[in-house]
Design a protein around this motif. Structure first.
Motif, PDB file in Angstrom:
ATOM      1  N   GLU A 123      87.454  32.831  36.816  1.00 41.54           N
ATOM      2  CA  GLU A 123      88.185  31.706  36.236  1.00 41.54           C
ATOM      3  C   GLU A 123      88.930  30.885  37.282  1.00 41.54           C
ATOM      4  OE1 GLU A 123      88.793  30.446  32.908  1.00 41.54           O
ATOM      5  OE2 GLU A 123      86.873  31.448  32.632  1.00 41.54           O
ATOM      6  N   GLU A 132      97.484  33.569  35.567  1.00 44.26           N
ATOM      7  CA  GLU A 132      98.073  32.925  34.385  1.00 44.26           C
ATOM      8  C   GLU A 132      98.463  33.987  33.383  1.00 44.26           C
ATOM      9  OE1 GLU A 132      95.224  30.680  31.725  1.00 44.26           O
ATOM     10  OE2 GLU A 132      93.748  31.266  33.209  1.00 44.26           O
ATOM     11  N   MET A 133      99.344  33.636  32.477  1.00 42.00           N
ATOM     12  CA  MET A 133      99.803  34.555  31.440  1.00 42.00           C
ATOM     13  C   MET A 133      98.971  34.318  30.171  1.00 42.00           C
ATOM     14  SD  MET A 133     102.046  36.229  33.053  1.00 42.00           S
ATOM     15  CE  MET A 133     102.879  37.216  31.804  1.00 42.00           C
ATOM     16  N   PRO A 134      98.807  35.300  29.286  1.00 37.20           N
ATOM     17  CA  PRO A 134      99.373  36.642  29.375  1.00 37.20           C
ATOM     18  C   PRO A 134      98.498  37.579  30.203  1.00 37.20           C
ATOM     19  CG  PRO A 134      98.170  36.422  27.317  1.00 37.20           C
ATOM     20  CD  PRO A 134      98.046  35.105  28.037  1.00 37.20           C
ATOM     21  N   PRO A 137     102.184  37.711  20.543  1.00 38.70           N
ATOM     22  CA  PRO A 137     103.091  37.545  21.689  1.00 38.70           C
ATOM     23  C   PRO A 137     103.889  38.808  21.988  1.00 38.70           C
ATOM     24  CG  PRO A 137     104.025  36.512  19.751  1.00 38.70           C
ATOM     25  CD  PRO A 137     102.698  37.074  19.329  1.00 38.70           C
ATOM     26  N   SER A 138     103.230  39.960  21.912  1.00 38.67           N
ATOM     27  CA  SER A 138     103.846  41.215  22.348  1.00 38.67           C
ATOM     28  C   SER A 138     103.162  41.596  23.652  1.00 38.67           C
ATOM     29  CB  SER A 138     103.646  42.305  21.292  1.00 38.67           C
ATOM     30  OG  SER A 138     102.298  42.352  20.868  1.00 38.67           O
ATOM     31  N   ILE A 162     105.200  37.136  27.973  1.00 37.34           N
ATOM     32  CA  ILE A 162     106.118  38.280  27.989  1.00 37.34           C
ATOM     33  C   ILE A 162     105.653  39.230  29.083  1.00 37.34           C
ATOM     34  CG2 ILE A 162     106.902  40.314  26.764  1.00 37.34           C
ATOM     35  CD1 ILE A 162     106.898  38.803  24.238  1.00 37.34           C
ATOM     36  N   ASP A 180      90.549  33.215  20.272  1.00 31.60           N
ATOM     37  CA  ASP A 180      91.224  31.979  20.666  1.00 31.60           C
ATOM     38  C   ASP A 180      90.673  31.553  22.024  1.00 31.60           C
ATOM     39  OD1 ASP A 180      92.395  33.641  22.556  1.00 31.60           O
ATOM     40  OD2 ASP A 180      94.418  33.501  21.766  1.00 31.60           O
ATOM     41  N   GLU A 181      91.403  30.685  22.734  1.00 31.93           N
ATOM     42  CA  GLU A 181      90.881  30.142  23.993  1.00 31.93           C
ATOM     43  C   GLU A 181      90.753  31.213  25.075  1.00 31.93           C
ATOM     44  OE1 GLU A 181      93.676  29.457  22.539  1.00 31.93           O
ATOM     45  OE2 GLU A 181      95.330  29.672  23.964  1.00 31.93           O
ATOM     46  N   LEU A 182      91.397  32.376  24.883  1.00 36.40           N
ATOM     47  CA  LEU A 182      91.257  33.464  25.856  1.00 36.40           C
ATOM     48  C   LEU A 182      90.491  34.642  25.255  1.00 36.40           C
ATOM     49  CD1 LEU A 182      94.815  33.383  27.482  1.00 36.40           C
ATOM     50  CD2 LEU A 182      92.672  32.960  28.678  1.00 36.40           C
ATOM     51  N   LYS A 217      92.045  22.626  26.177  1.00 36.41           N
ATOM     52  CA  LYS A 217      90.962  22.783  25.219  1.00 36.41           C
ATOM     53  C   LYS A 217      91.165  21.865  24.007  1.00 36.41           C
ATOM     54  CE  LYS A 217      88.020  26.421  23.452  1.00 36.41           C
ATOM     55  NZ  LYS A 217      87.927  27.784  22.960  1.00 36.41           N
ATOM     56  N   MET A 223      91.321  38.168  29.784  1.00 32.73           N
ATOM     57  CA  MET A 223      90.699  37.678  28.549  1.00 32.73           C
ATOM     58  C   MET A 223      90.286  38.855  27.686  1.00 32.73           C
ATOM     59  SD  MET A 223      88.157  34.597  29.552  1.00 32.73           S
ATOM     60  CE  MET A 223      88.755  33.042  30.205  1.00 32.73           C
ATOM     61  N   THR A 256      93.033  35.921  35.684  1.00 34.40           N
ATOM     62  CA  THR A 256      93.105  35.605  34.255  1.00 34.40           C
ATOM     63  C   THR A 256      92.639  36.798  33.428  1.00 34.40           C
ATOM     64  OG1 THR A 256      92.681  33.300  34.748  1.00 34.40           O
ATOM     65  CG2 THR A 256      92.221  34.015  32.496  1.00 34.40           C
ATOM     66  N   LYS A 303     106.201  31.788  24.440  1.00 37.55           N
ATOM     67  CA  LYS A 303     106.423  33.231  24.414  1.00 37.55           C
ATOM     68  C   LYS A 303     105.211  34.010  24.862  1.00 37.55           C
ATOM     69  CE  LYS A 303     110.044  33.754  20.982  1.00 37.55           C
ATOM     70  NZ  LYS A 303     110.218  33.597  19.558  1.00 37.55           N
ATOM     71  N   GLY A 304     104.077  33.306  25.025  1.00 35.87           N
ATOM     72  CA  GLY A 304     102.863  33.992  25.464  1.00 35.87           C
ATOM     73  C   GLY A 304     103.126  34.785  26.736  1.00 35.87           C
ATOM     74  N   ARG A 309      96.168  26.291  28.998  1.00 29.70           N
ATOM     75  CA  ARG A 309      94.742  26.461  28.717  1.00 29.70           C
ATOM     76  C   ARG A 309      94.399  25.953  27.314  1.00 29.70           C
ATOM     77  NH1 ARG A 309      90.334  29.788  30.403  1.00 29.70           N
ATOM     78  NH2 ARG A 309      91.507  30.492  32.197  1.00 29.70           N
ATOM     79  N   ARG A 310      95.291  26.216  26.383  1.00 33.05           N
ATOM     80  CA  ARG A 310      95.069  25.788  25.013  1.00 33.05           C
ATOM     81  C   ARG A 310      95.194  24.264  24.895  1.00 33.05           C
ATOM     82  NH1 ARG A 310      94.425  28.267  20.284  1.00 33.05           N
ATOM     83  NH2 ARG A 310      94.999  27.007  18.507  1.00 33.05           N
TER      84      ARG A 310
END
Lengths: 105, 417
Positions: free
Chosen positions: B113, B156-158, B295-296, A105, B265-267, A71, B253, B251, A102-103, A67-68
């Protein structure tokens, strides 16, 4: 963690084949990893994505998500999947010499 | 009078309001917490609703009841945050000035989305379980399900609670067994990940459980669209998965407030320092819980571990002291596996979930990365802990904010790979 030689250069890889030190990366390494993953040759559109991934990782310390990438580059999702089939987030990171994203997890 | 404003009275926000009210002198500091509605939802309970284990009354309570005395609760939507003005604009024209702001606006699902997801099949053959409404409607659909292929797809993640999709499938296996119709149901897990989980050791354990329970995995499946007439889920690389019932984790957000404030950010997650929890946009803004871009894991346990560190750092910032870079990404999650069992995982930014005992080495009583009945009882008991300890900002005995290696068995990197 293991050491491998890619395009004649010794690099550190994690257990899943991702480079652990982005500074060891070269364009020749990218081409060889791409070939190993069925992408040959890397086109200018691939390079747009790879260069964005490298730059974004340097700025944020983590590889970008798909996604990033869409963009940041203007390359549409559909096309990214054609450029980097199956898992473009994972594959673009691998070819760009970055760690596994790592996004997720 | 100085002002602390907290946006969001969910897990993280409510907990922070209680913590800060205990440590900030009432004569010097007002604390205001804002949320858009009056119901506090016990989010970990949503997983159990589709299977009839919990119903609405088990997961919804009045927000006001958990906001401590001396904290003002404002029920209003937030229009925007204005960091340059140290001000929050509310819907309806009101404003709140602040000296310090805590953003705890969480994350939400955005089904729109994905092309086709909210079309004609929505809440007929396609359901979510991340909202109360979705979980309740999915319960009805499961009761009526005569058999066929149930596909669970992570868009999609996260996502919030990254183990919830696996838990849903394990519970579905148990649920259809109990109803004597497991042989009539095909369970499929379509995930963008390259395995059951993101980390090798846990991924191998969880993949084994999925295989034992005959749950098929379709890895690296990045869903692009749904055709709800033909009941087909299609990936961006044009793989197709037909379904009879589609359970979607759409998704995720951050809040729309973040987008309106142009702070995400983008989300729409808020760029946050990964160790101090300070927002990158301003020194007097901090971020906690699902709202961060860290990223946790997006999970209540993470908000709890962040809470102690954020309390410390808010006090540091107020006193003009240096912030402590203490947050290590610690997460601790029960993974319900069905038939009255669960496993437990404990990990952080750098250490993946490992086997062992928790919280005490050798003693436990919980087992890490291994199914047990005790873990299942731990998961159910957590609801009491949530309402009575966690929201009140109290520590949980023996469980520390920073992850501990006590009790963990570290397989060699070779074995892990």
């Amino acid at each position: 963690m293991s050491t491998a030689t890619i395009a004649g250069i010794p690099v550190e890889l994690d257990g899943e084949g991702f480079m652990t030190d982005a500074s060891q990366w070269t364009r020749e390494i990218a081409e060889e990893i791409a070939r190993d993953n069925g992408i040959d040759p890397l086109t200018p559109r691939h390079w747009e994505v790879i260069e964005f991934c490298r730059k974004d990782n340097e700025e944020r310390g983590t590889p970008p998500t798909v996604r990033r990438i869409t963009k940041g580059t203007g390359v549409q999702t559909k096309e990214i999947y054609q450029l980097f089939p199956k898992g473009p987030g994972i594959l673009s990171s691998k070819i760009s010499g970055l760690t596994k994203p790592k996004g997720c997890i | 009078m100085k002002k602390l404003v907290i946006l969001g009275a969910g897990t993280a926000g409510t907990m922070m309001s209680a913590k800060m009210r205990r440590v900030l002198p009432r004569d010097d500091w007002s604390i205001t917490i804002v949320d858009q509605d009056g119901d506090h939802l016990y989010q970990p309970g949503l997983l159990f609703i589709p299977f009839g284990v919990y119903d609405r009354d088990d997961v919804v309570r009045t927000r006001a009841r958990y906001v401590p005395k001396g904290v003002e609760l404002v029920l209003s939507g937030v229009d925007a945050i204005e960091p340059d003005q140290n001000r929050v604009r509310l819907f309806g024209g009101g404003t709140l000035d602040y000296d310090f702001l805590v953003i705890a606006t969480g994350s939400r699902i955005v089904p729109g989305e994905m092309e086709g997801l909210t079309g004609r099949g929505w809440q007929k053959t396609i359901f979510d379980f991340y909202t109360l409404d979705g979980a309740l409607k999915l319960h009805e659909a499961l009761k009526d399900f005569a058999g066929g292929r149930l596909v669970l797809n992570v868009a999609e993640m996260p996502i919030k609670c990254p183990v919830a999709p696996l838990e849903f499938l394990f519970l579905a296996d148990w649920y259809f067994h109990e109803r004597g119709m497991r042989d009539k149901v095909e369970l499929v897990y379509a995930t963008p990940l390259d395995g059951a989980f993101t980390k090798p050791v846990a991924s191998a354990t969880l993949a084994g459980l999925l295989a034992d329970k005959k749950i098929a995995v379709e890895p690296v499946f990045n869903a692009g669209s749904v055709d709800s007439e033909r009941r087909i889920l299609t990936s961006w690389d044009e793989r197709e998965i037909p379904y009879d019932l589609l359970v979607t984790v759409p998704t995720n957000m951050g809040s729309e407030v973040i987008e309106r404030s142009d702070m995400g950010d983008e989300l729409m997650f808020v760029p946050t320092d990964r160790n101090t929890l300070q927002a990158q946009v301003a020194e007097n803004i901090f971020v906690i819980g699902d709202a961060t871009d860290l990223p946790s894991s997006k999970a209540g346990s993470v908000a709890h571990f962040q809470g102690a560190i954020l309390e410390h750092n808010l006090l540091n910032a107020i006193a003009g002291k240096k912030l402590a870079p203490e947050f290590d990404g610690h997460a601790n999650c029960f993974v319900e596996t069905g038939f009255g069992k669960a496993l437990l995982i404990d990990f952080n930014y750098d250490v993946e979930p490992l086997p062992g005992r928790f919280p005490l080495a050798k003693v436990g009583p919980m087992k890490l990365l291994e199914e047990s009945r005790m873990n299942h009882w731990g998961k159910l008991a957590f609801r009491w802990i949530y309402w009575n300890q966690l929201l009140a900002g109290r520590e949980i005995p023996l469980v520390e904010s920073r992850m501990s290696m006590k009790g963990k068995k570290n397989p060699t990197a070779q074995e892990a790979a």
